[in-house]
Design an enzyme around this catalytic site. Structure first.
Site, PDB file in Angstrom:
ATOM      1  N   GLU A 168      46.694  40.854  23.476  1.00 41.54           N
ATOM      2  CA  GLU A 168      46.240  42.067  22.788  1.00 41.54           C
ATOM      3  C   GLU A 168      44.755  41.971  22.453  1.00 41.54           C
ATOM      4  O   GLU A 168      44.107  42.977  22.213  1.00 41.54           O
ATOM      5  CB  GLU A 168      47.049  42.283  21.509  1.00 41.54           C
ATOM      6  CG  GLU A 168      48.560  42.284  21.731  1.00 41.54           C
ATOM      7  CD  GLU A 168      48.994  43.283  22.800  1.00 41.54           C
ATOM      8  OE1 GLU A 168      48.530  44.428  22.746  1.00 41.54           O
ATOM      9  OE2 GLU A 168      49.801  42.915  23.672  1.00 41.54           O
ATOM     10  N   ARG A 185      27.616  40.248  47.306  1.00 40.08           N
ATOM     11  CA  ARG A 185      27.054  40.908  48.487  1.00 40.08           C
ATOM     12  C   ARG A 185      25.572  41.234  48.320  1.00 40.08           C
ATOM     13  O   ARG A 185      24.912  41.632  49.277  1.00 40.08           O
ATOM     14  CB  ARG A 185      27.880  42.132  48.882  1.00 40.08           C
ATOM     15  CG  ARG A 185      27.945  43.219  47.861  1.00 40.08           C
ATOM     16  CD  ARG A 185      28.990  44.265  48.237  1.00 40.08           C
ATOM     17  NE  ARG A 185      28.673  45.003  49.470  1.00 40.08           N
ATOM     18  CZ  ARG A 185      27.694  45.878  49.576  1.00 40.08           C
ATOM     19  NH1 ARG A 185      26.921  46.135  48.556  1.00 40.08           N
ATOM     20  NH2 ARG A 185      27.483  46.506  50.727  1.00 40.08           N
ATOM     21  N   PRO A 230      36.990  46.237  27.717  1.00 42.06           N
ATOM     22  CA  PRO A 230      36.794  47.677  27.921  1.00 42.06           C
ATOM     23  C   PRO A 230      35.690  48.245  27.024  1.00 42.06           C
ATOM     24  O   PRO A 230      35.224  49.353  27.250  1.00 42.06           O
ATOM     25  CB  PRO A 230      38.155  48.297  27.561  1.00 42.06           C
ATOM     26  CG  PRO A 230      39.097  47.172  27.341  1.00 42.06           C
ATOM     27  CD  PRO A 230      38.310  45.920  27.159  1.00 42.06           C
ATOM     28  N   ASP A 236      19.610  47.690  50.940  1.00 43.96           N
ATOM     29  CA  ASP A 236      18.397  48.018  50.203  1.00 43.96           C
ATOM     30  C   ASP A 236      18.273  49.515  50.010  1.00 43.96           C
ATOM     31  O   ASP A 236      17.995  49.969  48.914  1.00 43.96           O
ATOM     32  CB  ASP A 236      17.151  47.513  50.966  1.00 43.96           C
ATOM     33  CG  ASP A 236      17.033  46.005  50.847  1.00 43.96           C
ATOM     34  OD1 ASP A 236      17.717  45.422  49.991  1.00 43.96           O
ATOM     35  OD2 ASP A 236      16.257  45.425  51.621  1.00 43.96           O
TER      36      ASP A 236
HETATM   37  N1  ADE Z   1      39.637  44.032  30.174  1.00 44.14           N
HETATM   38  C1  ADE Z   1      40.592  44.990  30.052  1.00 44.14           C
HETATM   39  N2  ADE Z   1      40.155  46.146  30.540  1.00 44.14           N
HETATM   40  C2  ADE Z   1      38.885  45.949  31.006  1.00 44.14           C
HETATM   41  C3  ADE Z   1      37.903  46.767  31.618  1.00 44.14           C
HETATM   42  N3  ADE Z   1      38.124  48.063  31.883  1.00 44.14           N
HETATM   43  N4  ADE Z   1      36.713  46.204  31.938  1.00 44.14           N
HETATM   44  C4  ADE Z   1      36.480  44.908  31.667  1.00 44.14           C
HETATM   45  N5  ADE Z   1      37.358  44.093  31.084  1.00 44.14           N
HETATM   46  C5  ADE Z   1      38.563  44.597  30.751  1.00 44.14           C
END
Ligand code: ADE
Length: 207
Positions: free
Chosen positions: A114, A152, A87, A167
């Site tokens: 975690e 894709r 994240p 495109d």
């Molecule tokens: N792992 C946990 N949450 C994530 C996210 N939002 N984007 C990428 N990897 C993640």
């Protein structure tokens, strides 16, 4: 052919999304080569432990260095970029999809629990990507989202008409509304301009 290696503890999660529809066809047609690796197999010992307690305390287990280092050392090819899914990574979008689609081979590391030992990031990550500002249980769904979006963009994956349309979408034009038969569905009508065959007018309407 683009090669994609995915390092995960949950290889079964990829079965549905990669074994249906367009991704499945891209693999069958030799455009994509996707290999899912369970890095638990690279953990030493009879129990193949992949996680351990956090130094300094705190609840939650932390992914250990050794299984992932072993997997990367066994699998990663020269020039192959290793992307961590977290994240905290840079935000994924259509431009990043295009950037990744230009690579010859990619490897994705799907973290879990975690967290993972910080030394993995320091030593192994070439890039770190987030698919949005929310926290998922692991990097598997983000890996699927990214592989789908970049697949894709690969030549030959979509039909030529769809590719040409893609495109224009990539250049930032908004998608226009689509209609198909019947022209009148329970009183809901297709815009008149689309029925009259005036292509200049239709182009203007779509813009
Ligand atoms: N792992 C946990 N949450 C994530 C996210 N939002 N984007 C990428 N990897 C993640």
């Amino acid at each position: 052919m683009m090669k994609i290696d995915i390092l995960t503890l949950f290889p079964g999660m990829f079965k549905g999304p990669f074994e249906e529809s367009i991704i499945k066809r891209a693999v069958e047609n030799g455009i994509l080569d996707i290999r899912i690796h369970n890095f638990r197999e690279f953990a030493p010992g009879r129990h193949h432990h992949v996680d351990d307690y956090s130094y300094g305390g705190g609840e939650g287990m932390v992914l250990k260095c050794e299984p992932v280092f072993n997997a990367v050392e066994a699998l990663k090819e020269p020039g192959q970029k290793l992307i961590f899914l977290t994240p905290q990574g840079r935000k994924f979008n259509q431009a990043v999809a295009g950037e990744l689609a230009a690579e010859k081979s990619l490897m994705f590391f799907c973290g879990h629990y975690e967290g993972f030992d910080e030394r993995l990031r320091e030593a192994l990550a070439d890039d770190e990507i987030s698919i949005g500002d929310y926290v998922l249980t692991g990097g598997e769904l983000p890996a699927m989202v990214i592989v789908d979006a970049l697949a894709r963009r690969l030549p030959g994956v979509l039909g030529s008409a769809a590719a040409a349309h893609e495109d224009s979408f990539s250049e930032g034009l908004l998608e226009y509304p689509h209609y198909t038969r019947p022209a009148d569905f329970r009183g809901l009508k297709v815009p008149e301009v689309l029925l009259n065959g005036n292509h200049a007018e239709i182009r203007r309407w779509r813009l």
